[in-house]
Motif scaffolding. Structure first.
Motif, PDB file in Angstrom:
ATOM      1  N   UNK A 297      49.470  38.457  41.709  1.00 36.39           N
ATOM      2  CA  UNK A 297      48.689  39.110  42.771  1.00 36.39           C
ATOM      3  C   UNK A 297      49.056  40.571  42.901  1.00 36.39           C
ATOM      4  N   UNK A 298      48.093  41.381  43.358  1.00 36.17           N
ATOM      5  CA  UNK A 298      48.324  42.801  43.584  1.00 36.17           C
ATOM      6  C   UNK A 298      48.398  43.054  45.072  1.00 36.17           C
ATOM      7  N   UNK A 299      48.718  44.296  45.424  1.00 36.54           N
ATOM      8  CA  UNK A 299      48.971  44.602  46.831  1.00 36.54           C
ATOM      9  C   UNK A 299      47.748  44.370  47.707  1.00 36.54           C
ATOM     10  N   UNK A 300      46.545  44.618  47.155  1.00 32.14           N
ATOM     11  CA  UNK A 300      45.330  44.480  47.958  1.00 32.14           C
ATOM     12  C   UNK A 300      44.741  43.080  47.913  1.00 32.14           C
ATOM     13  N   UNK A 301      45.293  42.221  47.080  1.00 34.64           N
ATOM     14  CA  UNK A 301      44.744  40.871  46.951  1.00 34.64           C
ATOM     15  C   UNK A 301      45.880  39.931  46.581  1.00 34.64           C
ATOM     16  N   UNK A 302      46.174  38.980  47.437  1.00 32.43           N
ATOM     17  CA  UNK A 302      47.291  38.062  47.212  1.00 32.43           C
ATOM     18  C   UNK A 302      46.889  36.830  46.421  1.00 32.43           C
ATOM     19  N   UNK A 303      45.646  36.792  45.930  1.00 32.78           N
ATOM     20  CA  UNK A 303      45.169  35.630  45.183  1.00 32.78           C
ATOM     21  C   UNK A 303      45.722  35.640  43.759  1.00 32.78           C
ATOM     22  N   UNK A 304      46.251  34.513  43.325  1.00 33.97           N
ATOM     23  CA  UNK A 304      46.745  34.377  41.965  1.00 33.97           C
ATOM     24  C   UNK A 304      45.583  34.012  41.058  1.00 33.97           C
ATOM     25  N   UNK A 305      45.337  34.794  40.006  1.00 36.91           N
ATOM     26  CA  UNK A 305      44.249  34.561  39.071  1.00 36.91           C
ATOM     27  C   UNK A 305      44.760  33.664  37.959  1.00 36.91           C
ATOM     28  N   UNK A 306      44.024  32.596  37.656  1.00 39.34           N
ATOM     29  CA  UNK A 306      44.502  31.607  36.691  1.00 39.34           C
ATOM     30  C   UNK A 306      44.154  31.962  35.245  1.00 39.34           C
ATOM     31  N   UNK A 307      43.956  33.228  34.951  1.00 37.44           N
ATOM     32  CA  UNK A 307      43.784  33.691  33.581  1.00 37.44           C
ATOM     33  C   UNK A 307      44.435  35.068  33.465  1.00 37.44           C
ATOM     34  N   UNK A 308      44.558  35.559  32.248  1.00 37.71           N
ATOM     35  CA  UNK A 308      45.236  36.840  32.033  1.00 37.71           C
ATOM     36  C   UNK A 308      44.269  38.003  32.000  1.00 37.71           C
ATOM     37  N   UNK A 309      43.152  37.846  31.259  1.00 38.76           N
ATOM     38  CA  UNK A 309      42.183  38.940  31.121  1.00 38.76           C
ATOM     39  C   UNK A 309      40.800  38.356  30.916  1.00 38.76           C
ATOM     40  N   UNK A 310      39.818  39.069  31.441  1.00 36.93           N
ATOM     41  CA  UNK A 310      38.426  38.675  31.270  1.00 36.93           C
ATOM     42  C   UNK A 310      37.646  39.861  30.726  1.00 36.93           C
ATOM     43  N   UNK A 311      36.911  39.647  29.626  1.00 37.07           N
ATOM     44  CA  UNK A 311      36.076  40.678  29.026  1.00 37.07           C
ATOM     45  C   UNK A 311      34.719  40.072  28.675  1.00 37.07           C
ATOM     46  N   UNK A 312      33.747  40.941  28.482  1.00 38.92           N
ATOM     47  CA  UNK A 312      32.421  40.464  28.071  1.00 38.92           C
ATOM     48  C   UNK A 312      32.493  39.859  26.671  1.00 38.92           C
ATOM     49  N   UNK A 313      31.766  38.762  26.465  1.00 35.41           N
ATOM     50  CA  UNK A 313      31.796  38.160  25.144  1.00 35.41           C
ATOM     51  C   UNK A 313      31.024  39.034  24.158  1.00 35.41           C
ATOM     52  N   UNK A 314      31.027  38.628  22.894  1.00 34.36           N
ATOM     53  CA  UNK A 314      30.499  39.480  21.842  1.00 34.36           C
ATOM     54  C   UNK A 314      29.020  39.811  22.045  1.00 34.36           C
ATOM     55  N   UNK A 315      28.211  38.807  22.342  1.00 30.97           N
ATOM     56  CA  UNK A 315      26.773  39.052  22.482  1.00 30.97           C
ATOM     57  C   UNK A 315      26.465  39.899  23.711  1.00 30.97           C
ATOM     58  N   UNK A 316      27.222  39.728  24.774  1.00 29.56           N
ATOM     59  CA  UNK A 316      26.966  40.501  26.000  1.00 29.56           C
ATOM     60  C   UNK A 316      27.320  41.971  25.833  1.00 29.56           C
ATOM     61  N   UNK A 317      28.116  42.296  24.847  1.00 26.39           N
ATOM     62  CA  UNK A 317      28.459  43.697  24.617  1.00 26.39           C
ATOM     63  C   UNK A 317      27.310  44.468  23.986  1.00 26.39           C
ATOM     64  N   UNK A 318      26.348  43.759  23.394  1.00 26.56           N
ATOM     65  CA  UNK A 318      25.252  44.429  22.699  1.00 26.56           C
ATOM     66  C   UNK A 318      23.908  44.009  23.293  1.00 26.56           C
ATOM     67  N   UNK A 319      23.807  44.023  24.605  1.00 32.38           N
ATOM     68  CA  UNK A 319      22.565  43.630  25.283  1.00 32.38           C
ATOM     69  C   UNK A 319      21.532  44.733  25.147  1.00 32.38           C
ATOM     70  N   UNK A 320      20.336  44.448  25.602  1.00 27.80           N
ATOM     71  CA  UNK A 320      19.242  45.412  25.517  1.00 27.80           C
ATOM     72  C   UNK A 320      19.590  46.674  26.306  1.00 27.80           C
ATOM     73  N   UNK A 321      19.294  47.813  25.720  1.00 31.31           N
ATOM     74  CA  UNK A 321      19.641  49.080  26.347  1.00 31.31           C
ATOM     75  C   UNK A 321      21.009  49.599  25.955  1.00 31.31           C
ATOM     76  N   UNK A 322      21.673  48.891  25.051  1.00 33.86           N
ATOM     77  CA  UNK A 322      23.010  49.279  24.630  1.00 33.86           C
ATOM     78  C   UNK A 322      22.962  50.598  23.857  1.00 33.86           C
TER      79      UNK A 322
END
Length: 395
Positions: A297-322
């Motif tokens: 948790x960080x100072x502004x949010x005491x919630x523990x996140x049950x994963x380490x990192x979240x990023x857009x998947x491969x297809x979402x990185x190349x959506x329309x308008x990219x």
């Protein structure tokens, strides 16, 4: 910082000032480490006095040597003319160069009036001795300026104006840490890249008592974590400094029994993502989550996140308008600090999973993600891999 040693030509010696007077460089021992530091102006007077003293010693040494030779050649028995001429030479030669010149003149005079070859060999010891004295003391006078740096250019930094940075302001502390990291990066890029010590940059590489810390690199190191989580079991990187001595390598001028030995190792291993990812979908995009432990948790949010990192998947990185021109690499870093064998959450922003947990080391986890980066051909780097080209994702 009174006990910190630096190079006399470094920026630190001008920025913080140098402690003058008598002190002991304990890295060289009690006797050899005895040091007398003076200012540049005072060193000029010392060099001049030393040069004059050497010339005075040269004359006195020659006169004493002539006296001893004169007594050694003296005898009560009658001798030839060359013997008495040599005695007169030893009695009247005021210096080594005078003795050398007078000896050659006497030999030349004798050669013009007699063909006796023994005269040269009888004068040869004086000629050689005079030439040797003249050469030795001339070189001593030429190198008299080296007396100010005979055992190196180490000086003791004056730490009268030094202190610890203590502030409760996150902004100020963050700015200070950013400056430290920037200086460290610049120093590493300019000073560690040239083993010979010459650099093309403007940074002063003589800032510290040693230009760089020696280390060994093992590119065939085993996986430092639980079996199966590393991409390779025997081609990882291990950097080891060996023992770093606080006085010899870091410039801390302490007594021998107060010397600190530090050893730093850095074990790098790319991790496999198989079995450590999950997917999350929203109304517009899909995301990939990486599970190597919970994010703290960080100072502004005491919630523990049950994963380490979240990023857009491969297809979402190349959506329309990219737009490929706006794509860039993203680097995310996490640390799991260890104190007394357990995770220290006060200094950590991530709780390492059991597969990565090490009770004897701090763990740094770095993610490099390409948010829309286009590759013209597949990338097979051990850490960052891109198996699909821009054409395969519709770019």
């Amino acid at each position: 910082m009174d006990n910190l040693i630096a190079s006399s030509t470094s920026v630190a010696s001008f920025r913080y000032g140098v402690r003058t007077g008598i002190w002991t460089n304990w890295s060289r021992g009690y006797a050899l480490g005895a040091t007398f530091t003076i200012s540049d102006r005072q060193s000029q007077f010392l060099i001049a006095i030393t040069a004059y003293f050497i010339s005075l010693v040269a004359v006195r040494f020659w006169r004493i040597a002539c006296l001893l030779l004169h007594r050694a050649y003296s005898t009560q028995h009658p001798k030839d003319a060359l013997h008495y001429q040599r005695q007169v030479l030893l009695r009247n030669a005021a210096s080594a160069d005078d003795g050398y010149e007078m000896s050659l003149s006497l030999y030349w005079y004798r050669r013009q009036r007699t063909s006796e070859p023994a005269s040269f060999f009888r004068l040869l010891p004086i000629i050689v001795f005079a030439l040797a004295c003249f050469s030795v003391f001339t070189l001593a006078g030429a190198f008299s300026s080296s007396i100010t740096s005979a055992v190196g250019n180490r000086v003791l930094i004056d730490g009268a104006n030094c202190s610890f940075v203590e502030t409760t302001s996150v902004t100020r502390k963050g700015g200070y840490q950013t400056q430290k990291l920037a200086r460290a990066l610049n120093y590493a890029q300019q000073c560690y890249s040239s083993p010979s010590g010459s650099t093309s940059g403007a940074l002063d590489c003589t800032l510290f008592v040693t230009k760089s810390i020696n280390y060994t690199a093992d590119t065939s190191a085993p996986c430092p974590f639980k079996e199966g989580i590393c991409r390779s079991a025997d081609s990882n990187l291990l950097l080891d400094t060996g023992y770093i001595y606080s006085n010899r390598d870091l410039g801390m001028n302490t007594l021998p029994n107060e010397t600190i030995r530090i050893r730093h190792t850095l074990h790098c291993a790319p991790l496999t993502t198989y079995g450590h990812t999950s997917c999350r979908s929203s109304s517009t995009l899909n995301y990939t989550r990486y599970h190597y432990g919970n994010r703290a948790p960080i100072a502004t949010d005491s919630t523990v996140v049950d994963y380490t990192l979240e990023v857009k998947d491969l297809l979402s990185q190349y959506i329309e308008g990219y737009q490929p021109s706006s794509a860039q690499f993203n680097l995310d870093s996490f640390i799991s600090a260890t104190t007394s064998g357990v995770t220290d959450f006060r200094a950590s922003n991530w709780d390492a999973s059991v597969d990565l947990l090490r009770p004897d080391a701090d763990i740094l986890l770095h993610f490099l993600s390409g948010d829309g980066i286009v590759a013209l051909q597949p990338i097979n780097d051990t850490w960052y891999q891109m198996n699909k080209t821009g054409a395969e994702v519709g770019i």
